[in-house]
Write a protein that holds these residues in place. Sequence first.
Motif, PDB file in Angstrom:
ATOM      1  N   GLY A  19      42.548 117.331  33.987  1.00  0.00           N
ATOM      2  CA  GLY A  19      42.006 116.766  32.759  1.00  0.00           C
ATOM      3  C   GLY A  19      43.015 115.910  32.015  1.00  0.00           C
ATOM      4  O   GLY A  19      44.089 115.587  32.525  1.00  0.00           O
ATOM      5  N   LEU A  20      42.663 115.539  30.796  1.00  0.00           N
ATOM      6  CA  LEU A  20      43.486 114.667  29.975  1.00  0.00           C
ATOM      7  C   LEU A  20      43.696 115.266  28.596  1.00  0.00           C
ATOM      8  O   LEU A  20      42.790 115.877  28.037  1.00  0.00           O
ATOM      9  N   MET A  21      44.900 115.062  28.049  1.00  0.00           N
ATOM     10  CA  MET A  21      45.186 115.448  26.680  1.00  0.00           C
ATOM     11  C   MET A  21      45.332 114.157  25.884  1.00  0.00           C
ATOM     12  O   MET A  21      46.148 113.302  26.222  1.00  0.00           O
ATOM     13  N   TYR A  22      44.538 113.989  24.831  1.00  0.00           N
ATOM     14  CA  TYR A  22      44.550 112.785  24.010  1.00  0.00           C
ATOM     15  C   TYR A  22      45.084 113.156  22.634  1.00  0.00           C
ATOM     16  O   TYR A  22      44.588 114.090  22.011  1.00  0.00           O
ATOM     17  N   VAL A  23      46.096 112.414  22.177  1.00  0.00           N
ATOM     18  CA  VAL A  23      46.691 112.672  20.872  1.00  0.00           C
ATOM     19  C   VAL A  23      46.269 111.553  19.926  1.00  0.00           C
ATOM     20  O   VAL A  23      46.557 110.383  20.172  1.00  0.00           O
ATOM     21  N   LYS A  24      45.587 111.918  18.846  1.00  0.00           N
ATOM     22  CA  LYS A  24      45.154 110.933  17.857  1.00  0.00           C
ATOM     23  C   LYS A  24      46.315 110.587  16.930  1.00  0.00           C
ATOM     24  O   LYS A  24      47.330 111.279  16.898  1.00  0.00           O
ATOM     25  N   ASN A  25      46.167 109.502  16.167  1.00  0.00           N
ATOM     26  CA  ASN A  25      47.233 109.055  15.266  1.00  0.00           C
ATOM     27  C   ASN A  25      47.569 110.076  14.189  1.00  0.00           C
ATOM     28  O   ASN A  25      48.687 110.112  13.695  1.00  0.00           O
ATOM     29  N   ASP A  26      46.604 110.922  13.827  1.00  0.00           N
ATOM     30  CA  ASP A  26      46.868 111.943  12.806  1.00  0.00           C
ATOM     31  C   ASP A  26      47.523 113.196  13.385  1.00  0.00           C
ATOM     32  O   ASP A  26      47.793 114.142  12.663  1.00  0.00           O
ATOM     33  N   GLY A  27      47.773 113.204  14.688  1.00  0.00           N
ATOM     34  CA  GLY A  27      48.467 114.327  15.322  1.00  0.00           C
ATOM     35  C   GLY A  27      47.552 115.369  15.932  1.00  0.00           C
ATOM     36  O   GLY A  27      48.032 116.321  16.546  1.00  0.00           O
ATOM     37  N   SER A  28      46.241 115.224  15.787  1.00  0.00           N
ATOM     38  CA  SER A  28      45.331 116.211  16.372  1.00  0.00           C
ATOM     39  C   SER A  28      45.191 115.975  17.874  1.00  0.00           C
ATOM     40  O   SER A  28      45.300 114.843  18.359  1.00  0.00           O
ATOM     41  N   LEU A  29      44.980 117.058  18.605  1.00  0.00           N
ATOM     42  CA  LEU A  29      44.879 117.013  20.062  1.00  0.00           C
ATOM     43  C   LEU A  29      43.433 117.147  20.501  1.00  0.00           C
ATOM     44  O   LEU A  29      42.693 117.981  19.976  1.00  0.00           O
ATOM     45  N   LEU A  30      43.048 116.344  21.477  1.00  0.00           N
ATOM     46  CA  LEU A  30      41.740 116.444  22.105  1.00  0.00           C
ATOM     47  C   LEU A  30      41.961 116.607  23.597  1.00  0.00           C
ATOM     48  O   LEU A  30      42.783 115.912  24.189  1.00  0.00           O
ATOM     49  N   TYR A  31      41.243 117.541  24.207  1.00  0.00           N
ATOM     50  CA  TYR A  31      41.336 117.773  25.644  1.00  0.00           C
ATOM     51  C   TYR A  31      40.036 117.335  26.289  1.00  0.00           C
ATOM     52  O   TYR A  31      38.958 117.681  25.809  1.00  0.00           O
ATOM     53  N   PHE A  32      40.140 116.570  27.369  1.00  0.00           N
ATOM     54  CA  PHE A  32      38.962 116.083  28.069  1.00  0.00           C
ATOM     55  C   PHE A  32      39.028 116.488  29.533  1.00  0.00           C
ATOM     56  O   PHE A  32      40.079 116.401  30.164  1.00  0.00           O
ATOM     57  N   CYS A  33      37.877 116.900  30.087  1.00  0.00           N
ATOM     58  CA  CYS A  33      37.816 117.337  31.479  1.00  0.00           C
ATOM     59  C   CYS A  33      37.692 116.160  32.435  1.00  0.00           C
ATOM     60  O   CYS A  33      38.061 116.260  33.595  1.00  0.00           O
ATOM     61  N   SER A  34      37.181 115.023  31.957  1.00  0.00           N
ATOM     62  CA  SER A  34      36.971 113.872  32.831  1.00  0.00           C
ATOM     63  C   SER A  34      37.071 112.583  32.034  1.00  0.00           C
ATOM     64  O   SER A  34      37.044 112.594  30.801  1.00  0.00           O
ATOM     65  N   SER A  35      37.142 111.474  32.753  1.00  0.00           N
ATOM     66  CA  SER A  35      37.174 110.182  32.077  1.00  0.00           C
ATOM     67  C   SER A  35      35.820 109.876  31.447  1.00  0.00           C
ATOM     68  O   SER A  35      35.740 109.132  30.467  1.00  0.00           O
ATOM     69  N   LYS A  36      34.757 110.457  31.974  1.00  0.00           N
ATOM     70  CA  LYS A  36      33.427 110.293  31.382  1.00  0.00           C
ATOM     71  C   LYS A  36      33.411 110.838  29.956  1.00  0.00           C
ATOM     72  O   LYS A  36      32.895 110.189  29.040  1.00  0.00           O
TER      73      LYS A  36
END
Length: 65
Positions: A19-36
Amino acid sequence: MPRARRCSFCGRDFPFGTGLMYVKNDGSLLYFCSSKCRKSAVKLGRDARKLRWTKYYGKEEKGRA
């Protein structure tokens, strides 16, 4: 022992190391299982509650009228 992560968009569990870990500009983390899921949330700005293939489909936020 690493544990499974939960996708921030669709709600599906996926194994550690994928999967992917996405870090937003405000510092919050989002985890995604796929590019979809990543593209639907970040690039296209879709609402997971309006898509049938997500676990959050049809769920309303609590506290909203």
